[in-house]
Design a protein around this motif. Structure first.
Motif, PDB file in Angstrom:
ATOM      1  N   ARG A 148       8.844  33.815  -6.808  1.00  0.00           N
ATOM      2  CA  ARG A 148       9.010  32.370  -7.007  1.00  0.00           C
ATOM      3  C   ARG A 148       9.198  32.086  -8.490  1.00  0.00           C
ATOM      4  O   ARG A 148       8.344  32.461  -9.295  1.00  0.00           O
ATOM      5  CB  ARG A 148       7.775  31.636  -6.487  1.00  0.00           C
ATOM      6  N   PRO A 149      10.306  31.443  -8.850  1.00  0.00           N
ATOM      7  CA  PRO A 149      10.549  31.186 -10.274  1.00  0.00           C
ATOM      8  C   PRO A 149       9.438  30.341 -10.889  1.00  0.00           C
ATOM      9  O   PRO A 149       8.745  29.598 -10.191  1.00  0.00           O
ATOM     10  CB  PRO A 149      11.867  30.401 -10.279  1.00  0.00           C
ATOM     11  N   GLY A 150       9.284  30.456 -12.204  1.00  0.00           N
ATOM     12  CA  GLY A 150       8.241  29.709 -12.903  1.00  0.00           C
ATOM     13  C   GLY A 150       8.618  28.279 -13.202  1.00  0.00           C
ATOM     14  O   GLY A 150       7.764  27.465 -13.521  1.00  0.00           O
ATOM     15  N   PHE A 151       9.907  27.952 -13.088  1.00  0.00           N
ATOM     16  CA  PHE A 151      10.331  26.593 -13.422  1.00  0.00           C
ATOM     17  C   PHE A 151       9.990  25.628 -12.301  1.00  0.00           C
ATOM     18  O   PHE A 151      10.094  25.956 -11.124  1.00  0.00           O
ATOM     19  CB  PHE A 151      11.833  26.538 -13.687  1.00  0.00           C
ATOM     20  N   ARG A 152       9.597  24.422 -12.678  1.00  0.00           N
ATOM     21  CA  ARG A 152       9.372  23.340 -11.721  1.00  0.00           C
ATOM     22  C   ARG A 152      10.242  22.162 -12.129  1.00  0.00           C
ATOM     23  O   ARG A 152      10.780  22.136 -13.231  1.00  0.00           O
ATOM     24  CB  ARG A 152       7.887  22.919 -11.733  1.00  0.00           C
ATOM     25  N   HIS A 153      10.335  21.192 -11.245  1.00  0.00           N
ATOM     26  CA  HIS A 153      11.133  20.009 -11.559  1.00  0.00           C
ATOM     27  C   HIS A 153      10.573  19.347 -12.821  1.00  0.00           C
ATOM     28  O   HIS A 153       9.380  19.085 -12.898  1.00  0.00           O
ATOM     29  CB  HIS A 153      11.097  19.029 -10.382  1.00  0.00           C
ATOM     30  N   PRO A 154      11.436  19.077 -13.816  1.00  0.00           N
ATOM     31  CA  PRO A 154      10.908  18.506 -15.064  1.00  0.00           C
ATOM     32  C   PRO A 154      10.276  17.127 -14.882  1.00  0.00           C
ATOM     33  O   PRO A 154       9.499  16.702 -15.729  1.00  0.00           O
ATOM     34  CB  PRO A 154      12.135  18.422 -15.976  1.00  0.00           C
ATOM     35  N   GLU A 155      10.598  16.437 -13.783  1.00  0.00           N
ATOM     36  CA  GLU A 155       9.995  15.107 -13.575  1.00  0.00           C
ATOM     37  C   GLU A 155       8.885  15.135 -12.538  1.00  0.00           C
ATOM     38  O   GLU A 155       8.587  14.115 -11.902  1.00  0.00           O
ATOM     39  CB  GLU A 155      11.078  14.110 -13.161  1.00  0.00           C
ATOM     40  N   LEU A 156       8.265  16.295 -12.372  1.00  0.00           N
ATOM     41  CA  LEU A 156       7.170  16.412 -11.409  1.00  0.00           C
ATOM     42  C   LEU A 156       6.066  15.409 -11.767  1.00  0.00           C
ATOM     43  O   LEU A 156       5.622  15.360 -12.907  1.00  0.00           O
ATOM     44  CB  LEU A 156       6.621  17.842 -11.501  1.00  0.00           C
ATOM     45  N   PRO A 157       5.632  14.594 -10.787  1.00  0.00           N
ATOM     46  CA  PRO A 157       4.604  13.594 -11.137  1.00  0.00           C
ATOM     47  C   PRO A 157       3.261  14.243 -11.471  1.00  0.00           C
ATOM     48  O   PRO A 157       2.977  15.362 -11.047  1.00  0.00           O
ATOM     49  CB  PRO A 157       4.496  12.739  -9.873  1.00  0.00           C
ATOM     50  N   ALA A 217       1.173  23.701   2.344  1.00  0.00           N
ATOM     51  CA  ALA A 217       1.844  22.755   1.447  1.00  0.00           C
ATOM     52  C   ALA A 217       1.212  21.375   1.570  1.00  0.00           C
ATOM     53  O   ALA A 217       1.073  20.653   0.580  1.00  0.00           O
ATOM     54  CB  ALA A 217       3.337  22.686   1.766  1.00  0.00           C
ATOM     55  N   PRO A 269      10.912  25.766  -5.444  1.00  0.00           N
ATOM     56  CA  PRO A 269      10.098  25.587  -6.648  1.00  0.00           C
ATOM     57  C   PRO A 269      10.367  24.269  -7.355  1.00  0.00           C
ATOM     58  O   PRO A 269       9.511  23.790  -8.097  1.00  0.00           O
ATOM     59  CB  PRO A 269      10.481  26.763  -7.539  1.00  0.00           C
ATOM     60  N   VAL A 270      11.529  23.679  -7.130  1.00  0.00           N
ATOM     61  CA  VAL A 270      11.871  22.461  -7.876  1.00  0.00           C
ATOM     62  C   VAL A 270      12.001  21.235  -6.965  1.00  0.00           C
ATOM     63  O   VAL A 270      12.589  20.220  -7.361  1.00  0.00           O
ATOM     64  CB  VAL A 270      13.157  22.652  -8.705  1.00  0.00           C
ATOM     65  N   LYS A 329       1.591  19.179  -9.301  1.00  0.00           N
ATOM     66  CA  LYS A 329       1.351  19.929  -8.063  1.00  0.00           C
ATOM     67  C   LYS A 329       1.261  21.429  -8.337  1.00  0.00           C
ATOM     68  O   LYS A 329       0.612  22.166  -7.599  1.00  0.00           O
ATOM     69  CB  LYS A 329       2.524  19.633  -7.107  1.00  0.00           C
ATOM     70  N   ILE A 337      11.213  13.890  -5.166  1.00  0.00           N
ATOM     71  CA  ILE A 337      11.293  13.493  -6.572  1.00  0.00           C
ATOM     72  C   ILE A 337      12.611  12.742  -6.695  1.00  0.00           C
ATOM     73  O   ILE A 337      13.665  13.308  -6.421  1.00  0.00           O
ATOM     74  CB  ILE A 337      11.245  14.714  -7.500  1.00  0.00           C
ATOM     75  N   LEU A 352      15.335  31.048  -2.453  1.00  0.00           N
ATOM     76  CA  LEU A 352      14.100  31.070  -1.654  1.00  0.00           C
ATOM     77  C   LEU A 352      14.239  30.262  -0.365  1.00  0.00           C
ATOM     78  O   LEU A 352      13.670  30.626   0.662  1.00  0.00           O
ATOM     79  CB  LEU A 352      12.920  30.552  -2.475  1.00  0.00           C
TER      80      LEU A 352
END
Lengths: 350, 611
Positions: free
Chosen positions: A5-14, A43, B531-532, A22, B552, B587
């Protein structure tokens, strides 16, 4: 080639009230089969604990054995965890809870772990009203040993191999109601809109909160004729009501006509808002919940939603009047008060 | 259907807000846009495709993909304006985009001999004669495309060899002559007839020689001057127009400059002028620019490189006059200003402070460049617009005189090499159609293909692991060494190991997430694992509301929503994916139990003349 699982998350994650996203509530990537209902429940737990702004270190997750009991690895990596013996999660949860009542306890079990090998433990943790959320990931089969019928498989349900189950199922929700459970709900892994508010309500409940979640086993029990398959559950799913969870200090904004809506104020001040209530069903009446369950079983429906809640529930600590202080913070002085204290106790028994 | 909406002005007209239609992925345009870098590249170079090849060490293959698309990979890998990089998806999930441009250079530097791979002219001569005016990137691109179609090509340039602005305006320390010559020669060796040292002074004269078509690729060769600034005439001996000065340096006509040099202007030419001046004896070189530093036209990396060589950039300085003493230039005076904004409009207002005197021996004026067509007679049927640019069809690049076509800076004013190449490809398509007697408006379709990347469980043909590495810095030679030799290339280029890591930063945006609604069981596995958080299952709505309702909200309106049709489970929901920050990690497809998701490689190629 990867399973990563990549380390990046959505930049606008609340962010929640604690400033966490999250991501701080996630677990390792799941190794269950692709499409397993259990992953959706994981989840939903991540989502709920994040939204309630619970600090991850305040949570203990406990499980037994089985596919379901593997899932605590896949959520809340920053929380405490205990993967116990088959069917014995309730004992471990009881011990942990008695030692420290300040923590939030999430028990995860399956239909095998709870309704077969752990049935005795399940019965007693219910009747003791231990303060915990007990999630059953219920797929009606033993997924980890190639899909044999479990004790919750419905009569007449057909397995992937074609055999038809001849035995009566154990309905854990009905059993829990009869054993005096103070919060009982049923949901479906494929319906997070219902599952997330139920989990939040269960976590806010003081006492034993059971959520029996129908969670299809894509590999062994998602075939035509199975009553725990995605399409069967979708087609036969009924709800007691729509559920909204409104945390304490938040305004209730949804507007419904009179008679259509009902609020249940929880121990901590938060409110479970129920809309479009099923007729003849009263969330605070145990018998009406049992009746509703029995009637829908007759009709071959899967009744979901909140089934019963007792707002004045007295959890185990209150019943046995145990100390408010977590045992680890008690000093030798309190734990070994000395011979004079013993003498006082002995005298009181003479 | 949604409720009808009454307009705010009280008018009775109402309109229906319509739920979104399923995305038509059969139309290549949808996935083309998802590959941000390729979409942003004027020539639509298949960027992820060649970056993967670089990661595999297949430099020659990577080079050829570039060569087909943009003709000058070695040149562009050093000098491109990189419109692809601001578009790069990586820049939306972390600080820096992939170093696409410098990876292109890696392919060019490390390739083996490509002579055998270059296409050979295999068609019979058509007997059609084509004149190409100007030997820069646009004309050379047209030459390459048309040579393969069998036309007879005549290339005219005023200098002793081809290359145009790539030779005259870009200094050798950024673009070594060997690199340029190699790529120019690939084209000249395709049978192009060379007319060098030939300044074309009359288009009429060219047309009278019986050419069947003419391509004008003469660029924007005229550097702007400051003719009215006091002292300009008296100081002329030490005041130079940057563009001509750079050309004179490139061809060896100028070998030195004074010790103290002022460079006026804030574009890339100003950066090239100041750095060149440093190498020709300018010990104290300053760039002086009217606008604030942040608004300078020069690419950020070129500003950095100039500053790295000890060249200060003085912003907010508006020139007042050249200071002349005893008939010789001794300095310049500037008014200090600050910028005042009225919406998008900017005004430079004097701060009221006394003027600044900057002493100098030479001044280089690099304040812009423009087109210049004194050699095109205005009575031969070519219309010009109010900016004195030829009136062209934007798609075909044909002028109002049907046999004359334009491309590159000569067409729509100064831009950059990659734009010139892209326009030249299109002009070549038009010219080939024109020479074949066909309608230039009927354009060939691009080539598109979509191929599954699945190899097995958890196994994809592309490298789907998303690495966390930050952008690697391209190593440079020591400043002292660089400044001592005008011909020494400053950037060393990535080593193999760095190139591999940098290449792995690419998110493979061409590995598309293809969704087959009929297979979906709505188990949510893709939603849970993404993930995003870009995958959603919800009720359809009109776009604005739908964007708001996502897990989002999809706030980046430049990025598309991928919308499915009705799902088979009758839940009343559809799948909506926000393409914005999708990592193309695969994924969703790995966790999908029914293969409703698949990763499929989308390849988009621009069709060139005669293909």
């Amino acid at each position: 080639m990867s399973y990563f699982r990549p380390g990046f998350r959505h930049p606008e994650l609340p962010k929640n009230d604690l400033g966490y996203t999250k991501q701080q509530y996630e677990g390792a990537i799941s190794t269950l089969c692709a499409g397993c209902g259990h992953d959706s429940i994981s989840a939903a737990i991540v989502q709920s604990v994040f939204e309630l702004s619970i600090a991850p270190h305040q949570v203990a997750k406990l499980s037994g054995i089985g596919c379901s009991s593997k899932t605590p690895t896949y959520f809340l990596s920053n929380s405490h965890g205990f993967n116990s013996v088959h069917g014995r999660m309730p004992s471990v949860a009881t011990g942990a809870n008695l030692a420290n009542r300040d923590m939030i306890y999430i028990g995860v079990s399956g239909d095998g772990d709870s309704a077969s090998i752990g049935m005795g433990q399940f019965a007693h943790v219910v009747r003791r009203n231990l303060n915990m959320m007990y999630v059953v990931m219920n797929n009606g089969c033993y997924g980890l040993t190639k899909g044999q019928d479990s004790a919750t498989a419905d009569v007449g349900s057909r397995s992937k191999a074609g055999s038809v189950n001849r035995f009566e199922p154990i309905d854990l929700a009905s059993v829990a109601l009869q054993l005096g459970a103070t919060f009982v709900a049923r949901s479906f892994s494929g319906d997070k809109e219902q599952l997330v508010p139920l989990i939040k309500a269960a976590l806010s409940h003081s006492g034993f909160a059971l959520i029996d979640v129908v969670s299809p086993c894509v590999t062994f029990n998602n075939n035509p004729g199975s009553t725990k398959a995605y399409d069967y559950v979708r087609q036969h799913m009924q709800t007691t009501s729509l559920v909204d969870f409104v945390p304490m200090a938040e305004e209730i904004t949804t507007a419904y006509g009179e008679g259509e809506s009902r609020g249940v104020t929880m121990h901590d001040g938060s409110v479970i808002q129920l809309h479009k209530l099923r007729t003849e069903w009263n969330p605070e009446d145990r018998q009406s919940a049992l009746n509703a369950l029995a009637e829908s079983r007759e009709r071959g429906e899967v009744l979901t939603g909140l089934l019963y809640v007792e707002r004045d529930s007295r959890e185990l600590h209150e019943t046995i009047n145990s100390t408010r202080t977590p045992l680890r913070t008690l000093t030798e002085k309190e734990l070994c008060p000395g011979s004079s204290a013993l003498e006082t106790i002995n005298n009181s028994l003479r | 259907m949604r409720d009808p909406v009454v307009r705010g002005d009280g008018s009775t007209s109402i309109f229906w807000k319509l739920p979104l239609k399923p995305t038509d992925i059969q139309n290549g345009d949808y996935f083309h846009k998802v590959v941000d870098c390729q979409y942003a590249c004027p020539a639509h170079t298949p960027v992820p495709e060649y970056i993967r090849l670089i990661a595999q060490g297949r430099y020659t293959d990577a080079y050829m993909i570039n060569w087909v698309a943009n003709v000058f990979p070695g040149v562009l890998g050093r000098t491109c304006d990189r419109p692809c990089e601001p578009a790069c998806r990586r820049g939306r999930v972390e600080e820096q985009p992939v170093a696409i441009c410098r990876l292109k250079r890696v392919a060019a530097d490390n390739k083996s001999d490509v002579a055998e791979r270059l296409p050979k002219v295999s068609v019979a001569p058509t007997g059609k004669k084509v004149a190409l005016i100007g030997g820069g990137p646009a004309s050379l691109t047209v030459a390459r495309d048309l040579a393969l179609c069998g036309h007879e090509l005549h290339l005219f340039d005023e200098h002793s060899t081809a290359g145009g602005m790539m030779r005259c305006e870009i200094p050798s320390f950024r673009l070594p002559e060997e690199v340029l010559n190699e790529e120019v020669d690939y084209i000249l060796d395709m049978g192009v007839q060379k007319h060098f040292n030939t300044l074309v002074t009359s288009l009429k004269g060219v047309l009278e020689q019986g050419y069947d078509a003419v391509f004008v690729g003469t660029g924007a060769p005229k550097g702007r001057d400051l003719p009215d600034l006091p002292g300009r005439e008296e100081g002329a001996a030490n005041i130079h127009v940057g563009l001509s000065w750079l050309a004179n340096v490139a061809f060896g006509h100028v070998e030195s400059i004074g010790r103290r040099v002022l460079v006026l202007g804030g574009g890339n030419t100003a950066m090239d002028c100041c750095r060149t001046a440093r190498r020709l004896g300018g010990a104290d070189v300053k760039v002086v620019v009217r606008s604030p530093f942040a608004e300078m036209k020069a690419s950020p990396w070129e500003k950095e490189d100039a500053q790295h060589e000890g060249i200060p950039i003085l912003d907010n300085h508006v020139p007042i006059d050249f200071v002349i003493e005893s008939g010789k230039l001794v300095g310049m005076r500037f008014d200090r200003v600050h910028a005042i904004y009225d919406g998008a409009k900017r005004k430079l207002v004097s701060t009221g402070q006394p003027p600044v005197l900057l002493e100098c021996d030479d001044v280089l004026i690099a304040i812009g460049q423009e087109n210049s067509f004194p050699w095109i007679e205005r009575d031969i049927g070519i219309e010009f617009d109010k900016w004195d640019l030829p009136a062209l069809d934007e798609v075909t690049l044909q002028s109002s005189l049907p046999k004359v076509f334009f491309g590159g800076d000569a067409a729509f004013g100064p831009k950059n090499i990659i734009t010139a190449v892209a326009q030249a490809h299109q002009a070549a398509v038009s010219m080939h159609l024109f020479l074949s007697g066909e309608d230039v408006r009927v354009r060939p379709s691009p080539g598109v293909s979509l191929v599954s990347q699945k190899m097995g469980i958890h196994e994809w043909i592309y490298d789907n692991i998303v690495i966390n590495d930050e952008r690697y810095v391209v190593p440079q030679v020591e400043v002292e060494a660089a400044l001592s030799d005008r011909l020494l290339e400053v950037e060393l280029g990535y080593e193999h190991a760095e190139a591999l890591r940098e290449a792995l930063r690419c998110l493979n945006c061409d590995a598309q997430t293809v969704f087959t609604a009929e297979r979906c069981i709505e188990c949510d596995a893709c939603v849970d694992v993404c993930p995003v958080d870009c995958i959603n299952f919800l009720e359809n709505d009109e776009e604005e509301a739908l964007r708001q309702n996502l897990r989002i909200p999809a706030a980046n309106l430049t990025q598309s929503l991928y919308v499915s049709g009705d799902l088979p489970n009758q839940t009343g929901r559809i799948m909506v994916k926000d393409e914005n920050v999708c990592l193309h990690c695969g994924l969703c497809a790995e966790r999908c139990p029914t293969a409703a998701w698949d990763m499929q490689k989308f390849l988009y190629t621009v069709t060139h003349a005669g293909q």
